[in-house]
Write a protein that holds these residues in place. Structure first.
Motif, PDB file in Angstrom:
ATOM      1  N   LEU A  29       0.816  -1.205   0.155  1.00  0.00           N
ATOM      2  CA  LEU A  29       0.079   0.007  -0.003  1.00  0.00           C
ATOM      3  C   LEU A  29       0.819   1.415   0.090  1.00  0.00           C
ATOM      4  O   LEU A  29       0.472   2.265  -0.593  1.00  0.00           O
ATOM      5  CB  LEU A  29      -1.090   0.142   1.178  1.00  0.00           C
ATOM      6  CG  LEU A  29      -2.019  -1.025   1.295  1.00  0.00           C
ATOM      7  CD1 LEU A  29      -2.750  -0.948   2.754  1.00  0.00           C
ATOM      8  CD2 LEU A  29      -3.017  -0.821  -0.032  1.00  0.00           C
ATOM      9  N   PHE A  30       1.901   1.059   0.874  1.00  0.00           N
ATOM     10  CA  PHE A  30       2.767   2.216   0.737  1.00  0.00           C
ATOM     11  C   PHE A  30       4.037   2.193  -0.008  1.00  0.00           C
ATOM     12  O   PHE A  30       4.874   3.124  -0.120  1.00  0.00           O
ATOM     13  CB  PHE A  30       3.291   2.489   2.080  1.00  0.00           C
ATOM     14  CG  PHE A  30       1.980   2.912   2.923  1.00  0.00           C
ATOM     15  CD1 PHE A  30       1.405   4.324   3.239  1.00  0.00           C
ATOM     16  CD2 PHE A  30       1.397   1.936   3.964  1.00  0.00           C
ATOM     17  CE1 PHE A  30       0.265   4.565   3.755  1.00  0.00           C
ATOM     18  CE2 PHE A  30       0.319   2.325   4.408  1.00  0.00           C
ATOM     19  CZ  PHE A  30      -0.156   3.623   4.502  1.00  0.00           C
ATOM     20  N   VAL A  45       6.296  -4.887  -4.472  1.00  0.00           N
ATOM     21  CA  VAL A  45       5.244  -5.550  -3.658  1.00  0.00           C
ATOM     22  C   VAL A  45       3.804  -5.119  -4.269  1.00  0.00           C
ATOM     23  O   VAL A  45       2.729  -5.788  -4.080  1.00  0.00           O
ATOM     24  CB  VAL A  45       5.268  -5.211  -2.164  1.00  0.00           C
ATOM     25  CG1 VAL A  45       4.155  -5.888  -1.408  1.00  0.00           C
ATOM     26  CG2 VAL A  45       6.817  -5.885  -1.721  1.00  0.00           C
ATOM     27  N   VAL A  46       3.819  -3.909  -4.766  1.00  0.00           N
ATOM     28  CA  VAL A  46       2.517  -3.271  -5.292  1.00  0.00           C
ATOM     29  C   VAL A  46       1.542  -4.182  -6.199  1.00  0.00           C
ATOM     30  O   VAL A  46       0.695  -4.334  -6.352  1.00  0.00           O
ATOM     31  CB  VAL A  46       2.450  -1.899  -5.669  1.00  0.00           C
ATOM     32  CG1 VAL A  46       3.299  -1.943  -7.127  1.00  0.00           C
ATOM     33  CG2 VAL A  46       1.195  -1.368  -5.776  1.00  0.00           C
ATOM     34  N   TYR A  47       2.606  -5.060  -6.977  1.00  0.00           N
ATOM     35  CA  TYR A  47       2.145  -5.834  -7.937  1.00  0.00           C
ATOM     36  C   TYR A  47       1.248  -7.006  -7.559  1.00  0.00           C
ATOM     37  O   TYR A  47       0.578  -7.706  -8.186  1.00  0.00           O
ATOM     38  CB  TYR A  47       3.285  -6.233  -9.023  1.00  0.00           C
ATOM     39  CG  TYR A  47       3.765  -5.138  -9.732  1.00  0.00           C
ATOM     40  CD1 TYR A  47       3.172  -4.052 -10.575  1.00  0.00           C
ATOM     41  CD2 TYR A  47       5.180  -4.582  -9.117  1.00  0.00           C
ATOM     42  CE1 TYR A  47       3.667  -3.029 -11.202  1.00  0.00           C
ATOM     43  CE2 TYR A  47       5.943  -3.589  -9.988  1.00  0.00           C
ATOM     44  CZ  TYR A  47       5.029  -2.612 -10.818  1.00  0.00           C
ATOM     45  OH  TYR A  47       5.674  -1.665 -11.173  1.00  0.00           O
ATOM     46  N   ILE A  48       1.720  -7.390  -6.423  1.00  0.00           N
ATOM     47  CA  ILE A  48       0.924  -8.680  -5.843  1.00  0.00           C
ATOM     48  C   ILE A  48      -0.054  -8.199  -4.950  1.00  0.00           C
ATOM     49  O   ILE A  48      -0.621  -9.158  -4.216  1.00  0.00           O
ATOM     50  CB  ILE A  48       1.746  -9.638  -5.189  1.00  0.00           C
ATOM     51  CG1 ILE A  48       2.647  -8.908  -3.958  1.00  0.00           C
ATOM     52  CG2 ILE A  48       2.856 -10.345  -6.410  1.00  0.00           C
ATOM     53  CD1 ILE A  48       3.335 -10.038  -3.348  1.00  0.00           C
ATOM     54  N   LEU A  49      -0.538  -6.783  -4.819  1.00  0.00           N
ATOM     55  CA  LEU A  49      -1.395  -6.450  -3.768  1.00  0.00           C
ATOM     56  C   LEU A  49      -2.954  -7.175  -3.889  1.00  0.00           C
ATOM     57  O   LEU A  49      -3.454  -7.532  -2.777  1.00  0.00           O
ATOM     58  CB  LEU A  49      -1.639  -4.968  -3.895  1.00  0.00           C
ATOM     59  CG  LEU A  49      -1.084  -4.225  -2.834  1.00  0.00           C
ATOM     60  CD1 LEU A  49      -1.318  -2.712  -3.153  1.00  0.00           C
ATOM     61  CD2 LEU A  49      -1.528  -4.215  -1.265  1.00  0.00           C
ATOM     62  N   PRO A  50      -3.457  -7.383  -5.016  1.00  0.00           N
ATOM     63  CA  PRO A  50      -4.459  -8.271  -4.999  1.00  0.00           C
ATOM     64  C   PRO A  50      -4.444  -9.505  -4.522  1.00  0.00           C
ATOM     65  O   PRO A  50      -5.465 -10.209  -3.949  1.00  0.00           O
ATOM     66  CB  PRO A  50      -4.965  -8.162  -6.560  1.00  0.00           C
ATOM     67  CG  PRO A  50      -4.319  -7.081  -7.202  1.00  0.00           C
ATOM     68  CD  PRO A  50      -2.907  -7.108  -6.376  1.00  0.00           C
ATOM     69  N   ILE A  51      -3.340 -10.186  -4.826  1.00  0.00           N
ATOM     70  CA  ILE A  51      -3.160 -11.700  -4.068  1.00  0.00           C
ATOM     71  C   ILE A  51      -3.207 -11.548  -2.508  1.00  0.00           C
ATOM     72  O   ILE A  51      -3.938 -12.198  -1.921  1.00  0.00           O
ATOM     73  CB  ILE A  51      -1.930 -12.181  -4.838  1.00  0.00           C
ATOM     74  CG1 ILE A  51      -2.325 -12.386  -6.157  1.00  0.00           C
ATOM     75  CG2 ILE A  51      -1.589 -13.561  -3.962  1.00  0.00           C
ATOM     76  CD1 ILE A  51      -0.936 -12.697  -6.885  1.00  0.00           C
ATOM     77  N   LEU A  52      -2.292 -10.500  -1.970  1.00  0.00           N
ATOM     78  CA  LEU A  52      -2.370 -10.209  -0.553  1.00  0.00           C
ATOM     79  C   LEU A  52      -3.715  -9.866  -0.121  1.00  0.00           C
ATOM     80  O   LEU A  52      -4.224 -10.613   1.285  1.00  0.00           O
ATOM     81  CB  LEU A  52      -1.421  -9.162  -0.335  1.00  0.00           C
ATOM     82  CG  LEU A  52      -0.111  -9.626  -0.894  1.00  0.00           C
ATOM     83  CD1 LEU A  52       1.016  -8.014  -0.513  1.00  0.00           C
ATOM     84  CD2 LEU A  52       0.569 -10.437   0.264  1.00  0.00           C
ATOM     85  N   ILE A  53      -4.674  -9.298  -0.806  1.00  0.00           N
ATOM     86  CA  ILE A  53      -5.821  -8.913  -0.076  1.00  0.00           C
ATOM     87  C   ILE A  53      -6.727 -10.292   0.162  1.00  0.00           C
ATOM     88  O   ILE A  53      -7.591 -10.446   0.886  1.00  0.00           O
ATOM     89  CB  ILE A  53      -6.414  -7.717  -1.098  1.00  0.00           C
ATOM     90  CG1 ILE A  53      -5.825  -6.398  -0.895  1.00  0.00           C
ATOM     91  CG2 ILE A  53      -8.018  -7.551  -0.727  1.00  0.00           C
ATOM     92  CD1 ILE A  53      -6.335  -5.265  -2.036  1.00  0.00           C
ATOM     93  N   ILE A  54      -6.564 -11.072  -1.091  1.00  0.00           N
ATOM     94  CA  ILE A  54      -7.580 -12.125  -1.232  1.00  0.00           C
ATOM     95  C   ILE A  54      -7.017 -13.248   0.201  1.00  0.00           C
ATOM     96  O   ILE A  54      -7.664 -13.714   0.838  1.00  0.00           O
ATOM     97  CB  ILE A  54      -7.283 -12.928  -2.422  1.00  0.00           C
ATOM     98  CG1 ILE A  54      -7.970 -12.135  -3.642  1.00  0.00           C
ATOM     99  CG2 ILE A  54      -7.903 -14.579  -2.519  1.00  0.00           C
ATOM    100  CD1 ILE A  54      -7.692 -12.796  -4.978  1.00  0.00           C
ATOM    101  N   ILE A  79      -7.731  -5.475   5.895  1.00  0.00           N
ATOM    102  CA  ILE A  79      -8.599  -5.313   4.508  1.00  0.00           C
ATOM    103  C   ILE A  79      -9.368  -3.925   4.294  1.00  0.00           C
ATOM    104  O   ILE A  79      -9.418  -3.263   3.408  1.00  0.00           O
ATOM    105  CB  ILE A  79      -9.826  -6.456   4.588  1.00  0.00           C
ATOM    106  CG1 ILE A  79      -9.116  -7.728   4.215  1.00  0.00           C
ATOM    107  CG2 ILE A  79     -10.963  -6.278   3.485  1.00  0.00           C
ATOM    108  CD1 ILE A  79      -9.990  -8.957   4.845  1.00  0.00           C
ATOM    109  N   LEU A  80      -9.466  -3.409   5.737  1.00  0.00           N
ATOM    110  CA  LEU A  80     -10.314  -2.135   5.745  1.00  0.00           C
ATOM    111  C   LEU A  80      -9.447  -1.103   5.269  1.00  0.00           C
ATOM    112  O   LEU A  80      -9.798   0.120   4.568  1.00  0.00           O
ATOM    113  CB  LEU A  80     -10.971  -1.716   7.056  1.00  0.00           C
ATOM    114  CG  LEU A  80     -11.995  -2.626   7.699  1.00  0.00           C
ATOM    115  CD1 LEU A  80     -12.086  -2.285   9.064  1.00  0.00           C
ATOM    116  CD2 LEU A  80     -13.240  -2.368   6.919  1.00  0.00           C
ATOM    117  N   CYS A  81      -8.087  -1.162   5.558  1.00  0.00           N
ATOM    118  CA  CYS A  81      -7.069  -0.205   5.012  1.00  0.00           C
ATOM    119  C   CYS A  81      -6.745  -0.255   3.537  1.00  0.00           C
ATOM    120  O   CYS A  81      -6.376   0.602   2.836  1.00  0.00           O
ATOM    121  CB  CYS A  81      -5.604  -0.152   5.766  1.00  0.00           C
ATOM    122  SG  CYS A  81      -5.642  -0.003   7.444  1.00  0.00           S
ATOM    123  N   CYS A  82      -7.062  -1.547   3.134  1.00  0.00           N
ATOM    124  CA  CYS A  82      -7.228  -1.644   1.564  1.00  0.00           C
ATOM    125  C   CYS A  82      -8.267  -1.079   0.673  1.00  0.00           C
ATOM    126  O   CYS A  82      -8.210  -0.869  -0.561  1.00  0.00           O
ATOM    127  CB  CYS A  82      -6.812  -2.972   1.209  1.00  0.00           C
ATOM    128  SG  CYS A  82      -5.447  -3.899   1.784  1.00  0.00           S
TER     129      CYS A  82
END
Length: 354
Positions: A29-30, A45-54, A79-82
């Motif tokens: 996120l940052f 790391v931003v490129y795997i954010l969707p995977i991390l959220i799941i 999740i709320l921060c996302c």
């Protein structure tokens, strides 16, 4: 080892996994807040954010099923921060292309046309033009434009509907139904990509429209070259391919970061309202996205619809094409259409000028 010991060991492993996933989620996120120069691993790391959220969502379900209410707070807060990030790639509601049609404003489109697939009869170029007419587009920003297809001059064909035209580099152009008062090209050093802006006079009100095409990732080119070598009998090991992909992607990130800084400085120095369009070749919350966005408004977050906003077709269905605008403007509608003439989808936005 007894059952109780096994139970405690598994529970501890899941807790460690949760802490790691949450930590990497916040890092993603940052991660876009820092220039990838010297911070490449963090920036990626931003490129795997969707995977991390799941992963956080699945872990939340796990902790709820296990009735570990206190631990469940960790993935829930993560999740709320996302949520702000999620809004850059997904918006509820069905697309209605007619929203905002009755209101005065400017209709913008941006489209990487992939050189019209080098089609020589002009059919694809004319079909795309027909779509722009149907959508009642006022300003059309094109990347990977090809001026001629065989004996057909595409620019002349487009000028029948868009009488005003500006071009930067080989393939970045802006077509407009309103007069272009001034333009400035940005020819990026050591790159085939380019950018530009055009000051467009809309019934006496001037707005600055940017059309940019930032450095590509290089992955497709690397895989294509590796495939050709293998077909010719060369031994291309997986490690060498992966290293080449990582090297190309890292180099592309550095180029895009420098290019984004150039455009962002021009946006900040503008004395008139700006609309920024184009193929950024980067995902939301990356350094490029945050740098280009600055104090502007992401049109999709403001008034987008249609669920997942993936603008690159195929397996990498990521959002890499954007339209931003100054805060003095008001977004009325934002959507894409599923044209299959390119490896990108066209993006449309209707804005109300200040």
């Amino acid at each position: 080892m007894g059952k109780l010991a096994v139970y405690k060991y598994v529970a501890m492993m899941f807790l460690v996994l949760q802490l790691i996933v949450s930590a990497y989620t916040f890092l993603g996120l940052f991660g876009g807040d820092v220039n990838p120069v010297g911070n490449m691993a963090r920036a990626m790391v931003v490129y795997i954010l969707p995977i991390l959220i799941i992963a956080n969502f699945l872990l939340l379900i796990y902790w709820l099923v296990r009735k570990r209410w206190i631990i469940a707070i960790i993935p829930l807060v993560t999740i709320l921060c996302c949520i702000p990030y999620i809004g850059t790639i997904f918006q509820f509601g069905s697309v209605d292309e007619k929203i905002g049609d009755a209101q005065k404003g400017l209709k913008i489109a941006t489209y990487n046309v992939a050189r019209f697939n080098r089609e020589t009869s002009g059919f694809l170029a004319l079909d795309i033009l027909a779509e722009m007419k149907r959508q009642k587009v006022d300003v059309f920003c094109v990347q990977e434009y090809m001026e001629t297809g065989g004996d057909v001059n595409n620019t002349n064909s487009y000028k029948e509907y868009f009488p005003y035209f500006a071009k930067a580099g080989k393939d970045v152009v802006i077509f407009s139904r309103y007069p272009i008062k001034k333009m400035k090209p940005f020819l990026f050093e050591d790159s085939n990509q380019a950018g530009m802006y055009a000051d467009i006079d809309v019934n006496g009100q001037v707005c600055r429209v940017f059309s940019v095409h930032l450095e590509t990732t290089g992955i497709n080119g690397t895989m294509y070259k590796a495939g050709k070598l293998e077909a010719q009998g060369y031994d291309v090991s997986k490690n060498r391919v992966l290293n080449a992909i990582y090297g190309n992607y890292s180099l592309g990130m550095l180029f895009r970061a420098a290019q984004a800084n150039i455009i962002a400085n021009e946006i900040r120095s503008s004395e008139v309202p700006c609309i920024v369009c184009g193929d950024f070749n980067d995902v939301p919350y990356s350094y490029v996205y945050k740098t280009m966005l600055g104090d502007l408004v992401d049109g999709f977050k403001e008034c987008g619809r249609g669920g997942w906003m993936g603008t690159y077709r195929g397996k990498k269905n990521a959002r890499i094409d954007y339209i931003f605008h100054s805060q003095t403007m008001q977004g009325l509608n934002y959507y894409k259409t599923d044209l299959t003439y390119s490896d990108h989808y066209p993006v449309f936005m209707k804005v109300e000028l200040p």
